[in-house]
Design a protein around this motif. Structure first.
Motif, PDB file in Angstrom:
ATOM      1  N   HIS A  10     -15.902  14.620   3.905  1.00 54.93           N
ATOM      2  CA  HIS A  10     -16.425  13.561   3.037  1.00 54.93           C
ATOM      3  C   HIS A  10     -15.354  12.551   2.664  1.00 54.93           C
ATOM      4  O   HIS A  10     -15.570  11.702   1.813  1.00 54.93           O
ATOM      5  CB  HIS A  10     -16.991  14.176   1.750  1.00 54.93           C
ATOM      6  N   ILE A  11     -14.175  12.659   3.260  1.00 60.92           N
ATOM      7  CA  ILE A  11     -13.042  11.866   2.791  1.00 60.92           C
ATOM      8  C   ILE A  11     -12.687  10.774   3.804  1.00 60.92           C
ATOM      9  O   ILE A  11     -12.422  11.074   4.975  1.00 60.92           O
ATOM     10  CB  ILE A  11     -11.817  12.789   2.557  1.00 60.92           C
ATOM     11  N   PHE A  47      -6.303   7.992   1.020  1.00 56.45           N
ATOM     12  CA  PHE A  47      -6.044   7.501  -0.332  1.00 56.45           C
ATOM     13  C   PHE A  47      -5.306   8.581  -1.124  1.00 56.45           C
ATOM     14  O   PHE A  47      -5.648   9.758  -1.048  1.00 56.45           O
ATOM     15  CB  PHE A  47      -7.362   7.151  -1.050  1.00 56.45           C
ATOM     16  N   ARG A  48      -4.329   8.140  -1.862  1.00 56.83           N
ATOM     17  CA  ARG A  48      -3.471   9.076  -2.573  1.00 56.83           C
ATOM     18  C   ARG A  48      -4.271  10.038  -3.446  1.00 56.83           C
ATOM     19  O   ARG A  48      -4.004  11.241  -3.471  1.00 56.83           O
ATOM     20  CB  ARG A  48      -2.487   8.273  -3.441  1.00 56.83           C
ATOM     21  N   SER A  49      -5.279   9.528  -4.140  1.00 53.85           N
ATOM     22  CA  SER A  49      -6.021  10.378  -5.076  1.00 53.85           C
ATOM     23  C   SER A  49      -6.797  11.477  -4.352  1.00 53.85           C
ATOM     24  O   SER A  49      -7.176  12.462  -4.963  1.00 53.85           O
ATOM     25  CB  SER A  49      -6.978   9.528  -5.911  1.00 53.85           C
ATOM     26  N   LEU A  50      -7.030  11.299  -3.059  1.00 55.03           N
ATOM     27  CA  LEU A  50      -7.808  12.284  -2.311  1.00 55.03           C
ATOM     28  C   LEU A  50      -6.921  13.208  -1.471  1.00 55.03           C
ATOM     29  O   LEU A  50      -7.424  14.077  -0.762  1.00 55.03           O
ATOM     30  CB  LEU A  50      -8.807  11.562  -1.400  1.00 55.03           C
ATOM     31  N   LEU A  76     -10.688   4.554  12.046  1.00 58.71           N
ATOM     32  CA  LEU A  76     -11.073   4.631  10.647  1.00 58.71           C
ATOM     33  C   LEU A  76     -12.355   5.440  10.605  1.00 58.71           C
ATOM     34  O   LEU A  76     -13.353   5.050  11.205  1.00 58.71           O
ATOM     35  CB  LEU A  76     -11.331   3.233  10.072  1.00 58.71           C
ATOM     36  N   THR A  77     -12.298   6.568   9.935  1.00 56.00           N
ATOM     37  CA  THR A  77     -13.462   7.449   9.947  1.00 56.00           C
ATOM     38  C   THR A  77     -13.414   8.320   8.710  1.00 56.00           C
ATOM     39  O   THR A  77     -12.729   7.988   7.733  1.00 56.00           O
ATOM     40  CB  THR A  77     -13.493   8.265  11.260  1.00 56.00           C
ATOM     41  N   GLN A  78     -14.147   9.410   8.720  1.00 62.39           N
ATOM     42  CA  GLN A  78     -14.070  10.307   7.579  1.00 62.39           C
ATOM     43  C   GLN A  78     -13.794  11.729   8.029  1.00 62.39           C
ATOM     44  O   GLN A  78     -14.315  12.194   9.037  1.00 62.39           O
ATOM     45  CB  GLN A  78     -15.320  10.229   6.722  1.00 62.39           C
ATOM     46  N   GLN A 120       0.829  -1.214   0.000  1.00 63.69           N
ATOM     47  CA  GLN A 120       0.000   0.000   0.000  1.00 63.69           C
ATOM     48  C   GLN A 120       0.861   1.261   0.000  1.00 63.69           C
ATOM     49  O   GLN A 120       0.352   2.366   0.219  1.00 63.69           O
ATOM     50  CB  GLN A 120      -0.905   0.015   1.246  1.00 63.69           C
ATOM     51  N   THR A 121       2.172   1.073  -0.242  1.00 60.02           N
ATOM     52  CA  THR A 121       3.092   2.209  -0.173  1.00 60.02           C
ATOM     53  C   THR A 121       2.596   3.402  -0.983  1.00 60.02           C
ATOM     54  O   THR A 121       2.655   4.541  -0.535  1.00 60.02           O
ATOM     55  CB  THR A 121       4.475   1.776  -0.703  1.00 60.02           C
ATOM     56  N   ASP A 122       2.088   3.105  -2.179  1.00 55.89           N
ATOM     57  CA  ASP A 122       1.660   4.193  -3.057  1.00 55.89           C
ATOM     58  C   ASP A 122       0.177   4.496  -2.955  1.00 55.89           C
ATOM     59  O   ASP A 122      -0.299   5.458  -3.528  1.00 55.89           O
ATOM     60  CB  ASP A 122       1.994   3.840  -4.508  1.00 55.89           C
ATOM     61  N   GLY A 123      -0.531   3.657  -2.239  1.00 55.01           N
ATOM     62  CA  GLY A 123      -1.981   3.817  -2.175  1.00 55.01           C
ATOM     63  C   GLY A 123      -2.414   4.890  -1.189  1.00 55.01           C
ATOM     64  O   GLY A 123      -3.512   5.421  -1.278  1.00 55.01           O
ATOM     65  N   ARG A 149      -4.956  15.693  -2.083  1.00 57.19           N
ATOM     66  CA  ARG A 149      -4.987  17.141  -2.288  1.00 57.19           C
ATOM     67  C   ARG A 149      -6.273  17.753  -1.731  1.00 57.19           C
ATOM     68  O   ARG A 149      -6.257  18.832  -1.152  1.00 57.19           O
ATOM     69  CB  ARG A 149      -4.840  17.466  -3.772  1.00 57.19           C
ATOM     70  N   SER A 150      -7.381  17.047  -1.913  1.00 54.04           N
ATOM     71  CA  SER A 150      -8.643  17.557  -1.350  1.00 54.04           C
ATOM     72  C   SER A 150      -8.565  17.604   0.168  1.00 54.04           C
ATOM     73  O   SER A 150      -8.996  18.569   0.790  1.00 54.04           O
ATOM     74  CB  SER A 150      -9.819  16.670  -1.773  1.00 54.04           C
TER      75      SER A 150
END
Lengths: 193, 87, 1015
Positions: free
Chosen positions: A149-150, A168-171, A144-146, A106-109, A173-174
């Motif tokens: 919305h993330i 998560f990497r894709s999130l 583990l929560t939010q 999960q290094t990059d995840g 920046r948000s």
């Protein structure tokens, strides 16, 4: 001479500061998720202890941390092991417990954003809907929560306090934007009685 | 509503995803069509105690069986779905 | 006329010219500092601690607004959030906020407030003539008048009504202020910081509980600041101040002032709105104007006090007529006298206190009109003390003074009426416990005959009422009740009963009396002469309630809707009980029998911006960014949203004039040479375990056990009802290790589905899932030259030849510089194609590398639009085809359904109706004229058939201009579709009203043999 692929982080390493608060991505770590196969838990615990010199955390919502290594509970019979780059974490785990658990890199995840500074808990309370009182969420607690919305894995890294938001990497920046907005929103007056 | 996840402790309902009736049991493949229609479509809509599936989507990804009163949102018990299935 | 009708005393100008009505310092005012604000452009002075209402009164401004329907001149009725009349617009431009209650607006230096609902000025309002139209504005006027002709409603009547009747103007621009949300937890939440609330907080904290004390006001103390109560020989407000200081020093107590708890929800959740920067001219950079709190509390004590009722009598709405409790608040807390000659009108002893406070502030109290007959001894004593005439059993029969009260008509117990000059009438019809929060969640209040008010007799579990909210009539009782409940609540929330020490409660110097006698309809029908207002904000009169009763709208819920009683910003806080009592009287029933409406959150107005918090504009939802995002933006792509993912839609070049031109080029490049596209957004799930294959067998319709390691396979998932759910490819990486891909849109739903199957249906299976969507940057490299490009990237030792790594191959590979990755030979475009996955941190570099090494082949990045065109050209189903209403059979995949195993959806998919050949089934369509645009959503009809539902045989799901076929093409679903290849049918677009002829063709437009794919 082959082209060299240079890594690229979603968030610049330079910390963002608002007053005494700071937000910065943690250095990239090797991360491996460990998910115990059926009836393998005792063997897995033994194997992890043997391979890493650290135990799986005994209870949900906790982490074991020592010398740069942390193992976070991230679900029933599931953990996230994190170690500095170059530790060969996956290799060690594969050898020791490949038969007992699903191991996934999960290094990059995931990206870790660390929020720290006085009243960091008051800033975090604008993001996560969980009780951050030291009686409920202390050093090395994991939830583990939010955040808004993330989805995030939250860990208290330091009593200072400092919080790791593992996202998560894709999130990333948000989330970085949202944490920064919360920092700029200031510390609620009622926190500073 | 707040739901007590057996792993994550009590969390706000916004962390959970609702599925519905947890009392239905998947029929065998060769069960009569009526059994399948019952399983897939037909649901009671009780005003009162009910067992429902909730998924802790923003948390530990556990499927839970939540027994609650649909009129008051009072929750009587929460178990993991796997524990209920295996019982 | 007797001597009481003498004209008003002259202005004495006690404190200089600027604030002529400021008589003393006031316990909530910083009199040492002067600030300036404007009202309708006039510059006025005030002190920190003032509300806009107290500051206006200090300056002798009584006329503050115009009423909703009749444009009646209105002043200030109350001193709190229940205010129905004194609504103003605050600030200017984008920050203009209408309908702000002057009674809760803190004045700051530079505040600009304007009156509203008047034209051209407040004093000379042309629309005041609305009063003459009163007959048409009566109860139910919306329903009765202006109904004919119907076409007049929108064009004539409504605009006129909207201009004439109404409140303030909303800002025209987007709100420039910030808002944010936060969560707080406590054992005991105390709402309200009067004597009961402070005692409760102190006791709960003393018993070891984590306490949050919320006060909607800027100062704690509640009525202790409004009254001259002495506690242990000190002013009550001083005790409040000390107690607050004590509580602030405790680590487990949090005091939140300017924070209104507006709603109670289940699970011990409360909504609260903190006014963070409403009391300053400009918030600090980044600081929110308001903050929305969710408070999660184990137990809650409501110490919300009460709201005083006005009395219903003719012309009871003039500026200068004020609730008696509000009068005391202005006199004591703000040091302002709201008039110079006062009359008191009360049905209870509490109202009398205004006489004493006014008298001691130098206001002449001309008379006390006490509706009780005989009046109480307290009334007699008070009249003597302040030198006022006492009218026992008296009533106010009318008032005069157009823009401010000048005199009242007092009718004595003998029925004789006389005129009394006064500029202030303090009224008290008794008090209603403020139980709004207790009644959220469908707790019904009950009528208490002794208290003459609605109370909550059995509050929800964990909820306690203390002080006047629970009917406690004296300060001592409120203190004792708060103290006891604070301790009980702490124990209820889990505190050890042994913790903490008992604290000494202060004692009030006197025991307040109440002795209320009901006064709902003092003058009977005569009391309805003129306009006897019940709901000031909605201009609902006693007559309107009578009319509603006569017309059959007597049920409380009907009464509310028919008369608009209890609506708008104040929600009838001062009106509802008077209206119910009036209705009860009209119907000859008791108030208890008449019942009451229940209230919903919020108890005070709450800005929509606060509910949105930071989630607005571009940040309404988070964005997911693929690893090549920065590169794609640099390359000039146009972005599109795919769920919350931001993806490149196409990459225009400077010379291109339309997106179609760009997309055509991207498609041609892939078909003729090579292109690449970031496909990271597809869901990727890592599946491991001894039973991994078994699970795949059960969730996919097709067979998986025999898939060799190093190969991938297309899979289709159904829902349990037999309809298609999702599709994708799954590759076997090792004996018990697979990686599944899902559609971008369904990634979360598929994960949830897998977890459901595993945890709820087959918990015995030894299999584990985890998302790896974000871990890998996955890029599709497609086109006849894709292999050549990959040869430049992948380590030479890996054999890319078709023989060694054929279609649907999957392998771990190493790039030339050593980075480890995965290679799949998958194709969505129908060309020779690969998907290469590298750890996400290298995604950006991989895109740049592909551009570099692909340059000799003319490599072209392509976006989601070209991707869509190519998948339509190949007939691959996507979202529009997997729309939840199509079966495997409809998609032309009926034969994929295994007959050798159980899988999700198998039983139901076999239903006869779902296998009916007449069901619309996937086909391709080509217009007879290539340039005739086919549009998704168009209906398919037999050629020549009428365009009606009976002839409808299907629809178009996806369409595109195909630069490869050089024609418009489409995928769609047509009844008996596969048997109709070659037939010409009509394509009807009802939106555009067009009919196009098109030929039914197999749903593969390019390379039907698949030779490119396998090249």
């Amino acid at each position: 001479m082959p082209d060299i692929l240079s890594p690229c982080a979603p968030i610049a390493a330079e910390p963002c500061r608002v007053g005494a608060l700071s937000l910065a991505p943690a250095p990239l770590e090797e991360m491996v998720s460990i998910s115990s196969f059926s009836n393998s838990l005792p063997a897995l615990r033994e194997a992890v202890l043997h391979a890493l010199g650290a135990s799986l955390p005994p209870a949900p919502g906790t982490a074991t941390r020592q010398q740069g290594l942390s193992i976070l509970w991230i679900g029933p019979n599931q953990w996230l092991a994190c170690a500095p780059q170059g530790s060969g974490l996956m290799e060690k785990l594969q050898v020791a417990c490949g038969a007992h658990a699903a191991l996934t890199d999960q290094t990059d995840g995931r990206v870790t954003l660390t929020l720290c500074g006085p009243y960091a808990h008051a800033i975090a309370a604008k993001l996560v809907p969980i009780d951050l009182h030291p009686r409920c969420f202390g050093l090395s607690s994991v939830a583990l929560t939010q955040a808004g919305h993330i989805p995030v894995i939250l860990m208290q890294r330091d009593r200072q306090p400092a919080y790791d938001f593992i996202v998560f990497r894709s999130l990333a920046r948000s989330l970085h934007h949202d944490i920064l907005a919360a920092m700029r929103g200031g510390i609620p007056e009622s926190e500073q009685n | 509503m707040r739901i007590h996840c057996p792993y994550c402790c009590t969390r706000g309902v916004e962390e959970f995803t609702y599925r519905g009736d947890a009392t239905v049991r998947r029929p065998d493949l060769d069960a009569p069509e009526a059994a399948w229609v019952d399983y897939v479509y037909l649901r009671d809509n009780p005003a009162g105690p009910h067992a429902e599936y909730w998924y802790h989507a923003a948390g530990c990804h556990s499927w839970l069986v939540v027994r609650r009163d649909t009129r008051t949102h009072e929750i009587f018990s929460v178990q993991t779905a796997s524990e209920v299935s295996e019982a | 006329m007797n001597d009481l009708s003498a004209s008003l005393p002259p202005e004495t100008g006690r404190r200089g010219k600027t604030q002529p009505m400021r008589w003393a310092r006031g316990n909530g005012i910083r009199g040492d500092k002067t600030i300036r604000f404007t009202f309708d452009g006039r510059v006025l002075e005030a002190h920190p601690g003032d509300t806009l209402a107290s500051a206006l009164l200090a300056n002798g401004v009584r006329l503050v607004g115009r009423s909703f329907k009749y444009h009646r001149p209105r002043g200030i009725l109350s001193a709190g959030p229940e205010e129905p009349n004194a609504l103003v617009e605050l600030r200017e431009g984008a920050q203009r906020e209408p309908n702000s209650r002057a009674t809760v607006t803190e004045v700051f230096d530079g505040l600009a407030a304007t009156s509203q609902n008047r034209w051209p000025t407040l004093k000379h309002d042309m629309l005041g003539a609305n009063s003459l139209l009163a007959p048409v504005f009566s109860a139910g006027f919306y329903y009765k008048t202006f109904m004919w002709p119907a076409s007049f409603w929108e064009k004539v009547y409504e605009p006129i009504i909207r201009r004439a009747a109404g409140l303030g103007r909303a800002a025209d621009e987007a709100d420039p202020d910030h808002y944010e949300k936060a969560t707080a937890f406590c054992d005991v939440l105390v709402v309200g910081s009067g004597p009961a609330g402070l005692a409760a907080a102190r006791a709960a904290a003393g018993a070891g509980a984590r306490v949050i004390l919320c006060e909607q006001d800027s100062l704690t103390g509640g009525r202790l600041r409004a009254e001259r109560v002495m506690l242990d020989d000190r002013p009550g407000w001083a005790w409040a101040q000390d107690t607050e200081k004590y509580l602030r020093a405790l680590p487990e107590v949090r005091i939140m002032t300017r924070t209104c708890v507006f709603g109670r929800y289940d699970g011990g959740c409360f909504g609260a709105l903190e006014r963070v920067a409403d009391h300053v001219a400009v918030p600090q950079a980044g600081q929110p104007r308001q903050r929305l709190w969710r408070i999660v509390a184990g137990q809650c004590i409501l110490a919300t006090g009460g709201i005083e009722r006005p009395i219903v009598f003719p012309d009871n709405d003039r500026p200068g007529i004020m609730l008696a409790g509000a009068v005391r608040s202005y006199v004591n807390r703000f040091g302002v006298v709201p008039g110079r000659q006062a009359v008191i009108y009360t049905n209870n002893d509490d109202g009398l206190r205004a006489a004493a406070d006014l008298h001691d502030a130098g206001v002449r109290v001309a008379a006390i009109v006490d509706s009780r007959q005989p009046s109480s001894t307290a009334a007699q004593a008070m009249a003597r003390q302040v030198g006022a005439a006492l009218f026992a059993g008296g009533a106010i029969a009318g008032t005069t003074g157009h823009t401010g009260l000048k005199a009242v008509q007092v009718r004595d117990s003998a029925g004789k009426t006389r005129r009394l000059a006064c500029d202030l009438l303090a009224v008290s019809g008794g008090w209603n416990p403020d139980i709004a929060l207790a009644t959220h969640h469908r707790t019904h209040p009950v009528y208490d005959d002794a208290l003459n008010a609605f109370v909550v007799s059995s509050p929800a579990p964990g909820l306690h009422l203390a002080g006047f909210a629970a009917g406690a009539l004296t300060t001592d009782a409120a203190l004792a009740q708060g103290d006891a409940l604070g301790r009980a609540a702490a124990q209820g929330a889990g505190s050890d009963p042994a913790t903490g020490c008992a604290m000494v409660l202060p004692r009030a110097a006197e025991k307040e009396g109440y002795a209320i006698a009901p006064l709902w309809h003092a003058l009977g029908r005569a009391g309805q002469a003129g306009k006897a207002f019940i709901d000031f904000q909605n201009d609902v009169t006693a007559k309107d309630v009578s009319l509603a009763a006569r017309e059959g709208f007597w049920a409380v819920e009907h009464l509310k809707r028919y008369t608009t009683l209890g609506m708008a910003t104040d929600q009838g806080k001062t009106a509802n009980v008077n209206a119910l009592a009036m209705m009860a009287w009209e119907r000859g029933r008791s108030i208890a029998q008449t019942g009451t409406t229940i209230v919903r959150p919020p108890v005070q107005p709450c800005a929509i911006g606060a509910l949105a918090g930071t989630h607005r504009g571009r940040h309404f939802k988070p964005h997911r960014l693929p690893p090549t995002h920065d590169w794609a933006v640099e390359a000039g792509c146009v972005l599109t949203s795919n769920g919350i993912w931001q993806r490149a839609q196409w990459y225009p070049r400077p010379d291109e004039t339309s997106w179609q031109e760009t997309v055509n080029r991207e498609v041609r490049s892939v078909r003729s040479s090579v292109g690449f596209c970031d496909v990271t957004t597809l869901g990727k799930i890592d599946i491991q375990g001894a039973d991994a294959a078994t699970l795949l067998e059960r969730v996919y319709v097709n067979a998986w056990r025999k898939l060799p390691v190093g190969r991938a396979r297309y899979g289709l998932m159904l829902r349990e009802d037999g309809f298609a759910f999702d599709d994708g490819t799954t590759a076997r990486l090792a004996e018990n290790h697979y990686v599944m891909t899902t559609t971008t849109a369904n990634a979360g739903a598929v994960m949830r589905h897998l977890e459901f199957c595993h945890q709820c249906l087959w918990p015995g299976l030894d299999v584990r899932f985890i998302s790896v969507t974000d871990a890998w940057a996955q890029i599709a490299v497609a086109g006849p030259r894709s292999r050549d490009v990959l040869r430049e990237i992948i380590d030479e030792s890996f054999d890319l030849s078709n023989e060694a790594f054929g279609y649907m191959g999957a392998a771990n590979v190493r790039l030339r510089d050593g980075v480890g990755g995965r290679l799949f030979r998958l194709s969505f475009s129908g060309e020779l194609a690969y998907e290469i996955a590298v750890p996400a941190r290298y995604g950006d570099a991989l895109a740049r590398l592909l551009m570099r090494v692909g340059a000799p082949y003319g490599i072209t990045p392509y976006g989601t639009e070209a991707l869509g065109v190519m998948r339509i050209e190949k007939g691959h189903p996507a979202g529009p085809e997997l729309n939840g209403q199509t079966t495997a059979h409809d998609l032309g995949m009926g034969r994929m359904l295994s007959r050798k195993k159980d899988f999700i959806g198998r039983a139901m998919a076999q239903r006869t109706a779902l296998c009916d050949a007449a069901r619309p089934t996937l086909i391709g369509l080509k217009p007879l004229h290539a340039s005739d645009a086919l549009v998704a959503g168009a209906h398919l009809l037999p050629r020549g058939a009428p365009a009606d539902a009976a002839s409808d045989q299907g629809w178009i799901s996806s369409s595109a201009w195909s630069p490869t076929v050089e024609s418009w093409i489409a995928l769609g679903f047509l009844s008996h579709g596969p048997q109709r290849h070659g037939e010409v049918i009509a394509v009807h677009n009802p939106l555009a009203g067009t009919v196009i002829e098109a030929q039914v063709v197999p749903p593969v437009f390019v390379d039907p043999e698949g030779s490119r794919l396998h090249a």
